[in-house]
Design a protein around this motif. Structure first.
Motif, PDB file in Angstrom:
ATOM      1  N   VAL A  85      27.821  24.291 -11.747  1.00 30.94           N
ATOM      2  CA  VAL A  85      27.785  24.900 -13.077  1.00 30.94           C
ATOM      3  C   VAL A  85      28.870  24.298 -13.967  1.00 30.94           C
ATOM      4  N   ARG A  86      30.046  24.022 -13.397  1.00 30.22           N
ATOM      5  CA  ARG A  86      31.123  23.425 -14.177  1.00 30.22           C
ATOM      6  C   ARG A  86      30.716  22.024 -14.689  1.00 30.22           C
ATOM      7  N   GLU A  87      30.104  21.231 -13.814  1.00 31.05           N
ATOM      8  CA  GLU A  87      29.660  19.894 -14.220  1.00 31.05           C
ATOM      9  C   GLU A  87      28.552  19.976 -15.276  1.00 31.05           C
ATOM     10  N   LEU A  88      27.660  20.937 -15.094  1.00 28.08           N
ATOM     11  CA  LEU A  88      26.577  21.123 -16.056  1.00 28.08           C
ATOM     12  C   LEU A  88      27.127  21.523 -17.419  1.00 28.08           C
ATOM     13  N   ILE A  89      28.088  22.422 -17.439  1.00 28.95           N
ATOM     14  CA  ILE A  89      28.722  22.840 -18.690  1.00 28.95           C
ATOM     15  C   ILE A  89      29.388  21.647 -19.373  1.00 28.95           C
ATOM     16  N   GLY A  90      30.008  20.773 -18.580  1.00 29.25           N
ATOM     17  CA  GLY A  90      30.633  19.580 -19.150  1.00 29.25           C
ATOM     18  C   GLY A  90      29.617  18.696 -19.838  1.00 29.25           C
ATOM     19  N   ARG A  91      28.465  18.502 -19.208  1.00 26.79           N
ATOM     20  CA  ARG A  91      27.437  17.653 -19.821  1.00 26.79           C
ATOM     21  C   ARG A  91      26.844  18.308 -21.061  1.00 26.79           C
ATOM     22  N   LEU A  92      26.616  19.614 -20.985  1.00 26.36           N
ATOM     23  CA  LEU A  92      26.048  20.310 -22.130  1.00 26.36           C
ATOM     24  C   LEU A  92      27.040  20.402 -23.281  1.00 26.36           C
ATOM     25  N   GLY A  93      28.317  20.421 -22.962  1.00 27.33           N
ATOM     26  CA  GLY A  93      29.336  20.497 -24.005  1.00 27.33           C
ATOM     27  C   GLY A  93      29.317  19.307 -24.922  1.00 27.33           C
TER      28      GLY A  93
ATOM     29  N   ASP B 273      31.920  26.564  -9.622  1.00 26.65           N
ATOM     30  CA  ASP B 273      31.977  25.476  -8.651  1.00 26.65           C
ATOM     31  C   ASP B 273      30.842  25.523  -7.631  1.00 26.65           C
ATOM     32  N   ARG B 274      29.744  26.161  -8.033  1.00 24.24           N
ATOM     33  CA  ARG B 274      28.521  26.156  -7.220  1.00 24.24           C
ATOM     34  C   ARG B 274      27.355  25.659  -8.072  1.00 24.24           C
ATOM     35  N   PRO B 275      26.271  25.229  -7.432  1.00 23.82           N
ATOM     36  CA  PRO B 275      25.071  24.866  -8.200  1.00 23.82           C
ATOM     37  C   PRO B 275      24.465  26.102  -8.856  1.00 23.82           C
ATOM     38  N   LEU B 276      23.467  25.871  -9.705  1.00 23.13           N
ATOM     39  CA  LEU B 276      22.734  26.999 -10.266  1.00 23.13           C
ATOM     40  C   LEU B 276      22.078  27.799  -9.139  1.00 23.13           C
ATOM     41  N   PRO B 277      21.910  29.101  -9.316  1.00 20.30           N
ATOM     42  CA  PRO B 277      21.219  29.902  -8.294  1.00 20.30           C
ATOM     43  C   PRO B 277      19.841  29.332  -7.990  1.00 20.30           C
ATOM     44  N   ALA B 278      19.418  29.501  -6.741  1.00 17.55           N
ATOM     45  CA  ALA B 278      18.119  28.975  -6.326  1.00 17.55           C
ATOM     46  C   ALA B 278      16.978  29.645  -7.083  1.00 17.55           C
ATOM     47  N   GLN B 279      17.128  30.938  -7.342  1.00 13.52           N
ATOM     48  CA  GLN B 279      16.085  31.685  -8.027  1.00 13.52           C
ATOM     49  C   GLN B 279      16.493  31.935  -9.476  1.00 13.52           C
ATOM     50  N   LEU B 280      15.714  31.377 -10.388  1.00 10.84           N
ATOM     51  CA  LEU B 280      15.937  31.576 -11.820  1.00 10.84           C
ATOM     52  C   LEU B 280      14.618  31.971 -12.475  1.00 10.84           C
ATOM     53  N   PRO B 281      14.665  32.712 -13.582  1.00  9.60           N
ATOM     54  CA  PRO B 281      13.416  33.018 -14.292  1.00  9.60           C
ATOM     55  C   PRO B 281      12.708  31.729 -14.701  1.00  9.60           C
ATOM     56  N   GLY B 282      11.389  31.678 -14.489  1.00  9.17           N
ATOM     57  CA  GLY B 282      10.625  30.491 -14.878  1.00  9.17           C
ATOM     58  C   GLY B 282      10.463  30.406 -16.375  1.00  9.17           C
ATOM     59  N   GLU B 283      10.009  29.233 -16.836  1.00  6.01           N
ATOM     60  CA  GLU B 283       9.832  29.052 -18.279  1.00  6.01           C
ATOM     61  C   GLU B 283       8.878  30.079 -18.858  1.00  6.01           C
TER      62      GLU B 283
ATOM     63  N   LEU C  23      26.445  33.262 -12.233  1.00  6.89           N
ATOM     64  CA  LEU C  23      26.786  31.843 -12.292  1.00  6.89           C
ATOM     65  C   LEU C  23      28.228  31.647 -11.860  1.00  6.89           C
ATOM     66  N   HIS C  24      28.443  30.710 -10.948  1.00  7.72           N
ATOM     67  CA  HIS C  24      29.789  30.425 -10.440  1.00  7.72           C
ATOM     68  C   HIS C  24      30.120  28.968 -10.744  1.00  7.72           C
TER      69      HIS C  24
ATOM     70  N   LEU D 124      29.954  29.407 -20.332  1.00  9.31           N
ATOM     71  CA  LEU D 124      29.247  30.109 -19.256  1.00  9.31           C
ATOM     72  C   LEU D 124      28.310  31.172 -19.830  1.00  9.31           C
ATOM     73  N   ARG D 125      28.785  31.920 -20.811  1.00  6.37           N
ATOM     74  CA  ARG D 125      27.950  32.964 -21.405  1.00  6.37           C
ATOM     75  C   ARG D 125      26.740  32.368 -22.118  1.00  6.37           C
ATOM     76  N   THR D 126      26.953  31.260 -22.810  1.00  7.51           N
ATOM     77  CA  THR D 126      25.844  30.616 -23.509  1.00  7.51           C
ATOM     78  C   THR D 126      24.807  30.082 -22.530  1.00  7.51           C
ATOM     79  N   LEU D 127      25.264  29.472 -21.448  1.00  3.14           N
ATOM     80  CA  LEU D 127      24.343  28.960 -20.429  1.00  3.14           C
ATOM     81  C   LEU D 127      23.523  30.097 -19.825  1.00  3.14           C
ATOM     82  N   ALA D 128      24.184  31.197 -19.507  1.00  2.00           N
ATOM     83  CA  ALA D 128      23.484  32.341 -18.922  1.00  2.00           C
ATOM     84  C   ALA D 128      22.397  32.863 -19.859  1.00  2.00           C
ATOM     85  N   GLN D 129      22.704  32.927 -21.141  1.00  2.26           N
ATOM     86  CA  GLN D 129      21.728  33.394 -22.121  1.00  2.26           C
ATOM     87  C   GLN D 129      20.521  32.466 -22.171  1.00  2.26           C
TER      88      GLN D 129
END
Length: 445
Positions: free
Chosen positions: A348-356, A314-324, A311-312, A297-302
């Motif tokens: 976020v949990r599913e995303l972490i699983g794929r990134l792992g 069992d929820r999707p990524l926040p709607a508003q994120l810094p752009g590239e 970041l939670h 979670l910390r790595t994803l946030a960074q």
């Protein structure tokens, strides 16, 4: 001659899945073991891989609680591997932001001599404030500035490699002349970032230059690759994205006045292989169960440029994120992750699983035939010239790939059965750079 696949083995301690070190059979100290690296390199060489690759950074990559995080200096380690292998290429990462051209040009020329022409340099600009602070800077240089420095860095390095001609050394004992002094020239470089007189204190090496590799997929990264890269490592999770990247980069290479056949594009693939689909999926599920989400979670946030508290699991990524455009770190990796999460509606949990498993690279779970079919489909449909093989678990993953997948591709006539040359450039079917000193007859300016 029919077109052939190219394979690079990305060496990564116990494997590319972040939980691989927790498996009962894994050696949690493999990252610091010469013997472990020698074993992996020999497996890849026996399978006739083009090269092995060590990633690196001038900063501790992740929370040391998460997985083995210590890294041996890669050119030193590859010099050791050169003594226990005979053909396979040896590629190391080194940063243009936190090195000087003279020292780095010398280091890679030395590795090329010691290995008999098997050295490669993965050129990175290094993202992150933590690395900057290890070199006395308060913040990382801007993304564009890092690439401007990298461009001039390559100008200087290539001039230094050209500062000796191929025929400079004559070793004439009768005349008492070891090298022809007029064939060793100063480069007298004066630029925005560097002032370097030269010449290099290492004669021109077997390949002239190490194979030049690049891995950034931002707009700046692709422009840099079009000018300089001879092999490109890229992270593309789908066939369509791989095809789009492949076509885009080849177009940029042509626009830069280069031959697109002289740039080998190698998407990363993380194969999880079982003799049956069920066996492969069981291993994949076991690895995902062993992920420690608090670190991920910390790595994803960074990477996303947000506070971890937003970041939670069992929820999707926040709607508003810094752009590239607001990210000064790994821009392309941030965009890849966000697009992936949005497209597949991942929590976020599913995303972490794929990134792992692959950190945004293509992951594939299946039988040897299924893995071979996937590789062949990418290769024959404008998505890849070969692959950066990133086994989820080491050494078992590369053993399975080498003994079960490679023979299938060899039987199909898609991969070599023997090495046809001795240098890394010959493996990748790339020309040896001409010496500009010879062409101009004047000191390089």
């Amino acid at each position: 001659m029919s077109r052939k696949l190219h394979f690079n083995l990305f060496l990564h301690d116990t494997g590319h899945h972040e939980a691989s070190w927790r498996l009962p059979g894994s050696d949690p100290y493999a990252n610091l073991s010469l013997a472990a690296h020698q074993r992996l390199a020999r497996i890849a060489e026996d399978a006739r891989f083009d090269s092995v690759f060590l990633a690196d950074s001038p900063v501790l990559w992740s929370d040391p609680g998460r997985r083995p995080s210590g890294k041996l200096e890669p050119t030193l380690l590859l010099a050791s591997l050169a003594a226990t292998t005979s053909h396979i290429g040896l590629i190391a990462t080194a940063s243009t932001s936190y090195n000087e051209p003279y020292n780095l040009a010398r280091r890679f020329a030395s590795l090329d001599h010691l290995s008999g022409g098997r050295a490669g340099w993965n050129i990175v600009t290094t993202a992150g404030d933590a690395a900057a602070r290890n070199f006395g800077l308060a913040d990382q240089p801007l993304h564009r500035t890092r690439y401007e420095r990298a461009d001039e860095f390559l100008e200087v390095a290539t001039k230094l490699w050209d500062s000796w001609t191929d025929d400079a050394i004559v070793a004439d004992k009768q005349q008492g002349v070891h090298a022809q002094s007029d064939r060793v020239r100063r480069i007298d470089h004066r630029g925005a970032h560097f002032r370097v007189d030269g010449p290099l204190n290492v004669p021109r090496s077997p390949q002239a230059y190490p194979l030049l590799v690049q891995a950034g997929s931002s707009q700046d990264g692709k422009e840099f690759a079009a000018r300089w890269a001879e092999a490109v490592f890229t992270a593309q999770p789908t066939l369509a994205e791989s095809q789009a990247f492949y076509a885009d980069l080849k177009r940029r290479v042509v626009a830069a006045g280069r031959d697109p056949g002289h740039v080998v594009i190698l998407p990363g693939i993380v194969p999880v292989i079982g003799d049956t689909e069920a066996e492969a999926r069981e291993l994949d599920a076991e690895l995902d169960r062993l992920i420690a989400p608090q670190y991920a979670l910390r790595t994803l946030a960074q990477t996303l440029g947000v506070d971890a508290g937003t970041l939670h699991l069992d929820r999707p990524l926040p709607a508003q994120l810094p752009g590239e455009d607001r990210i000064e770190g790994a821009k392309s990796r941030r965009t890849l992750i966000v697009d992936w999460a949005r497209r597949d509606n991942l929590t976020v949990r599913e995303l972490i699983g794929r990134l792992g498993g692959g950190r945004g690279h293509r992951t594939f779970t299946g039988t040897p035939v299924q893995v071979a079919d996937t590789i062949q489909h990418y290769f024959e449909n404008g998505a890849a010239d070969g692959f950066n093989i990133m086994p989820a678990v080491l050494p078992s993953g590369i053993e399975a790939f080498a003994t079960k997948v490679v023979p299938i591709l060899q039987e199909r006539g898609l991969f070599r059965t023997e090495y046809e040359g001795t240098t890394l450039r010959e493996h990748y079917e790339l020309p040896r750079p001409a010496n500009r000193l010879v062409l101009t007859g004047e000191p390089i300016r």
